[in-house]
Design a protein around this motif. Structure first.
Motif, short mmCIF file in Angstrom:
data_model
loop_
_atom_site.label_atom_id
_atom_site.label_comp_id
_atom_site.label_asym_id
_atom_site.label_seq_id
_atom_site.Cartn_x
_atom_site.Cartn_y
_atom_site.Cartn_z
N MET A 1 0.85 -1.16 0.00
CA MET A 1 0.00 0.00 0.00
C MET A 1 0.90 1.23 0.00
N PRO A 2 0.60 2.20 -0.89
CA PRO A 2 1.46 3.40 -0.94
C PRO A 2 1.22 4.31 0.26
N LYS A 3 2.28 4.99 0.66
CA LYS A 3 2.21 5.90 1.79
C LYS A 3 1.66 7.24 1.32
N SER A 4 0.76 7.83 2.14
CA SER A 4 0.17 9.11 1.75
C SER A 4 1.19 10.23 1.95
N LYS A 5 0.98 11.28 1.17
CA LYS A 5 1.88 12.43 1.27
C LYS A 5 1.58 13.21 2.55
N VAL A 6 2.62 13.69 3.19
CA VAL A 6 2.46 14.49 4.40
C VAL A 6 2.38 15.95 3.98
N ARG A 7 1.28 16.59 4.39
CA ARG A 7 1.11 18.00 4.03
C ARG A 7 1.73 18.88 5.10
N LYS A 8 2.28 19.96 4.67
CA LYS A 8 2.82 20.94 5.61
C LYS A 8 1.69 21.86 6.06
N LYS A 9 1.62 22.07 7.37
CA LYS A 9 0.60 22.96 7.92
C LYS A 9 1.18 24.36 8.03
N ASN A 10 0.39 25.32 7.61
CA ASN A 10 0.81 26.72 7.72
C ASN A 10 0.58 27.21 9.14
#
Length: 87
Positions: A1-10
């Motif tokens: 299963m592919p790993k989800s992208k981690v979003r940067k929080k502003n």
């Protein structure tokens, strides 16, 4: 299963230049204010006690009937509302 992208929080910081200053009165309340506040509460209590104990001998108080409760509790509520401004 592919790993989800981690979003940067502003970082949401409030710009202090955009805030409007508010004048706040610091310090405790005046002793006169506290005395009046407690006086209203005690006056309401005294009104109800006098009504229960001596309404038969006081004709003007007996004529008020159930309005004595309104008057007594009204004084106490005024004192209670004054506690919201007490520091």
């Amino acid at each position: 299963m592919p790993k989800s992208k981690v979003r940067k929080k502003n970082d949401y910081t409030i710009n202090p230049a955009n805030r409007t200053p508010v004048k706040v009165k610091l310090g405790p309340s005046s002793p006169v204010y506290v005395s009046v506040m407690l006086g209203f509460m005690l006056l309401g209590l005294a009104w109800l006690i006098v009504y229960y104990l001596a309404a038969d001998s006081l004709t003007w108080m007996n004529n008020l009937g159930a309005y004595n409760f309104l008057i007594g509790f009204g004084f106490m509520i005024v004192g209670l509302v004054m506690t919201m401004r007490w520091r």
